[in-house]
Motif scaffolding. Structure first.
Motif, mmCIF file in Angstrom:
data_model
loop_
_atom_site.group_PDB
_atom_site.id
_atom_site.type_symbol
_atom_site.label_atom_id
_atom_site.label_comp_id
_atom_site.label_asym_id
_atom_site.label_seq_id
_atom_site.Cartn_x
_atom_site.Cartn_y
_atom_site.Cartn_z
ATOM 1 N N THR A 8 0.809 -1.211 0.000
ATOM 2 C CA THR A 8 0.000 0.000 0.000
ATOM 3 C C THR A 8 0.848 1.269 0.000
ATOM 4 O O THR A 8 0.648 2.153 -0.824
ATOM 5 C CB THR A 8 -0.947 0.012 1.214
ATOM 6 N N PHE A 9 1.791 1.392 0.917
ATOM 7 C CA PHE A 9 2.574 2.620 1.026
ATOM 8 C C PHE A 9 3.516 2.829 -0.154
ATOM 9 O O PHE A 9 3.600 3.944 -0.671
ATOM 10 C CB PHE A 9 3.312 2.677 2.359
ATOM 11 N N PRO A 10 4.222 1.808 -0.636
ATOM 12 C CA PRO A 10 5.049 2.031 -1.826
ATOM 13 C C PRO A 10 4.216 2.457 -3.038
ATOM 14 O O PRO A 10 4.642 3.313 -3.814
ATOM 15 C CB PRO A 10 5.733 0.690 -2.062
ATOM 16 N N PHE A 11 3.026 1.904 -3.183
ATOM 17 C CA PHE A 11 2.175 2.272 -4.310
ATOM 18 C C PHE A 11 1.714 3.724 -4.185
ATOM 19 O O PHE A 11 1.683 4.469 -5.168
ATOM 20 C CB PHE A 11 0.975 1.323 -4.412
ATOM 21 N N ALA A 12 1.364 4.143 -2.984
ATOM 22 C CA ALA A 12 0.949 5.531 -2.762
ATOM 23 C C ALA A 12 2.099 6.483 -3.084
ATOM 24 O O ALA A 12 1.892 7.542 -3.691
ATOM 25 C CB ALA A 12 0.486 5.715 -1.329
ATOM 26 N N THR A 13 3.306 6.124 -2.710
ATOM 27 C CA THR A 13 4.477 6.935 -3.026
ATOM 28 C C THR A 13 4.684 7.021 -4.533
ATOM 29 O O THR A 13 4.981 8.088 -5.079
ATOM 30 C CB THR A 13 5.730 6.356 -2.345
ATOM 31 N N LEU A 14 4.514 5.917 -5.210
ATOM 32 C CA LEU A 14 4.640 5.902 -6.668
ATOM 33 C C LEU A 14 3.610 6.833 -7.311
ATOM 34 O O LEU A 14 3.941 7.621 -8.208
ATOM 35 C CB LEU A 14 4.458 4.476 -7.197
ATOM 36 N N LEU A 15 2.370 6.777 -6.849
ATOM 37 C CA LEU A 15 1.332 7.651 -7.406
ATOM 38 C C LEU A 15 1.640 9.128 -7.160
ATOM 39 O O LEU A 15 1.502 9.959 -8.052
ATOM 40 C CB LEU A 15 -0.029 7.298 -6.811
ATOM 41 N N ARG A 16 2.068 9.444 -5.952
ATOM 42 C CA ARG A 16 2.382 10.838 -5.622
ATOM 43 C C ARG A 16 3.521 11.347 -6.475
ATOM 44 O O ARG A 16 3.466 12.443 -7.029
ATOM 45 C CB ARG A 16 2.731 10.962 -4.146
ATOM 46 N N ASN A 17 4.572 10.582 -6.607
ATOM 47 C CA ASN A 17 5.726 11.015 -7.383
ATOM 48 C C ASN A 17 5.424 11.075 -8.875
ATOM 49 O O ASN A 17 6.000 11.889 -9.589
ATOM 50 C CB ASN A 17 6.930 10.132 -7.085
ATOM 51 N N THR A 18 4.518 10.236 -9.340
ATOM 52 C CA THR A 18 4.095 10.323 -10.737
ATOM 53 C C THR A 18 3.401 11.653 -10.974
ATOM 54 O O THR A 18 3.620 12.312 -11.997
ATOM 55 C CB THR A 18 3.164 9.151 -11.095
ATOM 56 N N GLY A 19 2.573 12.074 -10.021
ATOM 57 C CA GLY A 19 1.925 13.379 -10.117
ATOM 58 C C GLY A 19 2.935 14.518 -10.172
ATOM 59 O O GLY A 19 2.781 15.464 -10.932
ATOM 60 N N LEU A 20 4.000 14.414 -9.377
ATOM 61 C CA LEU A 20 5.053 15.426 -9.399
ATOM 62 C C LEU A 20 5.750 15.491 -10.751
ATOM 63 O O LEU A 20 6.107 16.563 -11.228
ATOM 64 C CB LEU A 20 6.092 15.139 -8.306
ATOM 65 N N MET A 21 5.958 14.355 -11.355
ATOM 66 C CA MET A 21 6.648 14.316 -12.652
ATOM 67 C C MET A 21 5.748 14.787 -13.789
ATOM 68 O O MET A 21 6.198 15.475 -14.699
ATOM 69 C CB MET A 21 7.155 12.905 -12.945
#
Length: 109
Positions: free
Chosen positions: A5-18
């Motif tokens: 759950t947490f690694p996936f949430a981090t991936l989604l957040r960082n994708t938004g930043l990019m």
């Protein structure tokens, strides 16, 4: 799947930043803009604050940004281009709201 759950949430957040980077460059003391930044929701906003007399290298994203009329100046930069600079909090709030599409999320103060 639950333990990812947490690694996936981090991936989604960082994708938004990019995909939709939004940065705020403040030249000078950021205190005039603090109330706006506390009361408007912009979770992916990257804030950079520099002293008024800083000299940045040419390869720095904030190179060439200066204060206007001796006032703390904010540059809101969606993507790789910056909007015209502002020197008052109301103008900064208006720019931030425009970048969000004029929406007012429930968590705005």
């Amino acid at each position: 799947a639950l333990h990812h759950t947490f690694p996936f949430a981090t991936l989604l957040r960082n994708t938004g930043l990019m995909l939709h980077p939004l940065s705020l460059i403040m030249m000078g003391d950021a205190k005039p803009f603090q109330d706006v930044l506390r009361h408007i929701s912009a979770p992916l906003l990257v804030k950079l604050e520099f002293p008024a007399d800083v000299i940045l290298p040419k390869n720095h994203p904030a190179f060439g940004k200066t204060r206007l009329e001796g006032k703390t100046t904010a540059y809101l930069c969606p993507g790789r281009q910056c909007l015209p600079p502002v020197t008052d909090a109301d103008a900064l709030e208006q720019l931030l709201r425009q970048e969000r599409g004029g929406q007012r999320p429930a968590n705005d103060g």
